[in-house]
Design a protein around this motif. Structure first.
Motif, short mmCIF file in Angstrom:
data_model
loop_
_atom_site.label_atom_id
_atom_site.label_comp_id
_atom_site.label_asym_id
_atom_site.label_seq_id
_atom_site.Cartn_x
_atom_site.Cartn_y
_atom_site.Cartn_z
N ARG A 1 53.91 -4.06 73.99
CA ARG A 1 54.46 -2.77 74.39
C ARG A 1 55.20 -2.88 75.73
O ARG A 1 56.27 -2.30 75.91
N ALA A 2 54.63 -3.62 76.67
CA ALA A 2 55.28 -3.78 77.98
C ALA A 2 56.60 -4.54 77.85
O ALA A 2 57.59 -4.19 78.50
N ARG A 3 56.62 -5.57 77.00
CA ARG A 3 57.85 -6.33 76.81
C ARG A 3 58.94 -5.49 76.17
O ARG A 3 60.12 -5.56 76.57
N ASN A 4 58.58 -4.69 75.17
CA ASN A 4 59.58 -3.82 74.54
C ASN A 4 60.12 -2.78 75.52
O ASN A 4 61.32 -2.48 75.53
N SER A 5 59.24 -2.21 76.32
CA SER A 5 59.70 -1.24 77.33
C SER A 5 60.63 -1.90 78.34
O SER A 5 61.64 -1.31 78.75
N TYR A 6 60.32 -3.13 78.72
CA TYR A 6 61.17 -3.85 79.67
C TYR A 6 62.54 -4.14 79.07
O TYR A 6 63.58 -3.94 79.72
N LEU A 7 62.56 -4.60 77.82
CA LEU A 7 63.85 -4.90 77.18
C LEU A 7 64.69 -3.65 77.02
O LEU A 7 65.92 -3.68 77.21
N SER A 8 64.07 -2.53 76.71
CA SER A 8 64.81 -1.28 76.58
C SER A 8 65.39 -0.84 77.92
O SER A 8 66.55 -0.44 78.01
N ALA A 9 64.58 -0.95 78.98
CA ALA A 9 65.07 -0.56 80.31
C ALA A 9 66.16 -1.50 80.79
O ALA A 9 67.15 -1.06 81.40
N ALA B 1 62.50 -3.25 86.70
CA ALA B 1 61.72 -4.19 87.51
C ALA B 1 60.24 -3.86 87.45
O ALA B 1 59.39 -4.77 87.45
N SER B 2 59.90 -2.58 87.38
CA SER B 2 58.49 -2.20 87.27
C SER B 2 57.92 -2.63 85.93
O SER B 2 56.78 -3.11 85.85
N TYR B 3 58.70 -2.47 84.86
CA TYR B 3 58.24 -2.95 83.56
C TYR B 3 58.06 -4.46 83.56
O TYR B 3 57.16 -4.99 82.89
N GLN B 4 58.92 -5.15 84.31
CA GLN B 4 58.77 -6.60 84.41
C GLN B 4 57.46 -6.96 85.09
O GLN B 4 56.76 -7.89 84.68
N GLU B 5 57.11 -6.21 86.14
CA GLU B 5 55.83 -6.44 86.80
C GLU B 5 54.68 -6.10 85.86
O GLU B 5 53.63 -6.75 85.88
N ALA B 6 54.88 -5.05 85.05
CA ALA B 6 53.84 -4.69 84.09
C ALA B 6 53.61 -5.81 83.08
O ALA B 6 52.47 -6.04 82.64
N ILE C 1 76.02 -1.36 84.15
CA ILE C 1 76.76 -2.28 85.01
C ILE C 1 77.64 -3.24 84.22
O ILE C 1 78.31 -4.09 84.83
N LEU C 2 77.63 -3.12 82.88
CA LEU C 2 78.41 -4.01 82.02
C LEU C 2 78.13 -5.47 82.33
O LEU C 2 79.03 -6.29 82.51
N ARG C 3 76.85 -5.79 82.39
CA ARG C 3 76.42 -7.16 82.67
C ARG C 3 75.94 -7.80 81.38
O ARG C 3 75.05 -7.27 80.71
N GLU C 4 76.55 -8.90 81.01
CA GLU C 4 76.16 -9.62 79.81
C GLU C 4 75.30 -10.82 80.19
O GLU C 4 75.32 -11.29 81.33
N GLY C 5 74.58 -11.32 79.22
CA GLY C 5 73.73 -12.47 79.47
C GLY C 5 72.36 -12.05 79.96
O GLY C 5 72.11 -10.91 80.37
N ASP C 6 71.43 -13.00 79.92
CA ASP C 6 70.06 -12.73 80.33
C ASP C 6 69.95 -12.83 81.84
O ASP C 6 70.66 -13.59 82.50
N PHE C 7 69.05 -12.06 82.39
CA PHE C 7 68.78 -12.09 83.82
C PHE C 7 67.39 -11.51 84.05
O PHE C 7 66.85 -10.80 83.20
N ALA D 1 67.48 2.94 87.10
CA ALA D 1 67.28 2.01 85.99
C ALA D 1 66.76 0.67 86.47
O ALA D 1 65.91 0.05 85.81
N TYR D 2 67.25 0.22 87.62
CA TYR D 2 66.80 -1.08 88.15
C TYR D 2 65.32 -1.03 88.51
O TYR D 2 64.54 -1.93 88.15
#
Length: 422
Positions: free
Chosen positions: A196-204, A143-148, A212-218, A138-139
């Motif tokens: 489309r890239a932003r939506n894929s990144y947010l979903s991933a 991260a790849s979607y973020q690069e996209a 990982i039960l991580r809250e907040g933006d990162f 998942a990471y």
């Protein structure tokens, strides 16, 4: 000063970076599947204590109060006082100790309990590795979607600049309306690709946050492609030695054999000891208020209706089942290593070609841009170069992701994923 202030605000409000190691550590601490596995392991670690409890002494105490309707007493010649054998208010106390001396069925049960604990530990370790493998997947995907997104933003800026330049040329009468429409279409398509890239990144990223039960933006940083052992390393041997699921299958065979041994031990006799102490305010015919007794008993079941024979055949069938499952686990490990190695080599070759294609696309786009500004190249050539660059950027990111995932799968198949990431 304004630019410096804007840069300061951007840095101060930027989301913190979550590294791969931090994500894996958060999964170890917070993932619910791992917590469930640990709780089950804690329960399994009590199996040996439970088995030994059958061989430890059992001590019971009790007391009673009885109100009788009548009182009974007897007298004996030469005894001056009557002996009350049933008073109106009768009090009694009892203490008993039991101890198994020879209990053949407990011997394999104790050993089997230890094997069951080993199987539980191996199963928990396998769950932990699978969860961490899912987190790593998942990471890398997020991260790849973020690069996209970054690539899509860059290409959108290129198309916006091209649209503005084409608009100026159209106003000057040097290009046709078709060229302007094409520039606007390319800009709109680039905006759509960015959404489309932003939506894929947010979903991933949402899937990663859930694991990982991580809250907040990162934000994420794209790790390098995981290193895998060279071809000189026997990964099949590593898999058969390191994978917890294979080790658990082997221990399950030992457990099945132990249970079959326990079925055989059911034919043996058992010997036990018990001690009893009682006290009451009713003396009874002996004239004493307390009594005690010690008993040594032996028991040997000669025929139980065929239940032991049924259990023996059942456990023998389970041994055959566990043996087949062990071979199946070993063959599956060998097959996964071989297939994952082929997938990794293929992905690595594709990544090399994708990076080469990206370098060529960037150079082509740069030269076409220069030629267009010099009036040598047409807008159609520029649009084609930009489209080729877009495809090359996305293709390189995709192939890098596939190579990373293939490397992770190979490490997992060889049982080396934890060692490579911890």
């Amino acid at each position: 000063m304004i630019a410096l202030l804007a840069l300061t605000l951007t840095v101060s409000t930027a989301a913190p970076v979550l590294t791969l190691d931090e994500a894996l550590q958060a999964a170890r601490q917070n993932n619910l599947d791992i917590q469930v596995a640990r709780a089950r392991l804690a329960q399994s670690r009590l199996l040996t204590n439970r088995a030994w409890a059958g061989y430890l002494p059992t001590i019971t105490v009790g007391g009673s109060y009885t109100r009788n309707s009548t009182e009974a007493a007897v007298s004996f010649p030469g005894v001056p006082e009557e002996i009350v054998i049933q008073p109106y208010d009768q009090l009694a106390g009892r203490a008993e100790v039991r101890q198994a001396i020879i209990a053949p069925t407990l011997w394999p049960a104790i050993r089997n309990a230890g094997i069951s604990e080993d199987v539980a530990e191996l199963t928990t370790e396998n769950v932990r590795r699978e969860v961490l493998f899912g987190v790593a997947q998942a990471y890398f995907g997020a991260a790849s979607y973020q690069e996209a997104i970054r690539a899509a933003e860059f290409l959108l800026e290129v198309n916006k600049a091209r649209e503005a330049d084409t608009q100026k040329r159209f106003d000057a009468g040097t290009v046709t309306k078709v060229a302007l429409l094409r520039a606007q279409l390319d800009r709109a398509r680039a905006e759509q690709d960015l959404v489309r890239a932003r939506n894929s990144y947010l979903s991933a990223k949402l899937a990663l946050s859930t694991l990982i039960l991580r809250e907040g933006d990162f934000t994420l940083e794209l790790p390098p492609v995981p290193q895998v052992p060279s071809e000189d390393v026997d990964l099949v041997k590593q898999a058969l030695e390191q994978r917890p699921d294979v080790a658990a299958a082997r221990r399950n065979v030992d457990l099945a054999v132990g249970r079959r041994t326990g079925a055989w031990f059911a034919y043996a006799p058992s010997v036990g000891f018990s001690g009893l102490y009682q006290i009451s305010n009713a003396a009874g015919f002996t004239g004493q208020n307390d009594i005690w007794s010690l008993t040594l008993s032996a028991q040997w079941t000669l025929w139980d209706g065929g239940l032991r024979e049924i259990s023996l055949r059942e456990e023998s069938a389970r041994v055959a089942e566990a043996t087949a499952q062990q071979k199946q686990a070993e063959l599956r490990a060998v097959e996964e290593v071989s297939r994952s190695r082929l997938d990794y080599e293929s992905a690595k070759a594709n990544l090399s070609k994708a990076e080469e294609a990206l370098a060529l696309a960037r150079e082509t786009q740069r030269l076409t841009e220069i030629s267009f500004k010099a009036g040598v190249a047409t807008y159609l050539e520029v649009a084609d170069a930009n489209a080729a660059l877009t495809n090359a950027e996305v293709g390189a990111i995709s192939e890098r992701l596939q190579t990373s995932l293939a490397a992770l799968r190979l490490l997992r198949a060889a049982g080396l994923f934890t060692a490579a990431t911890d």
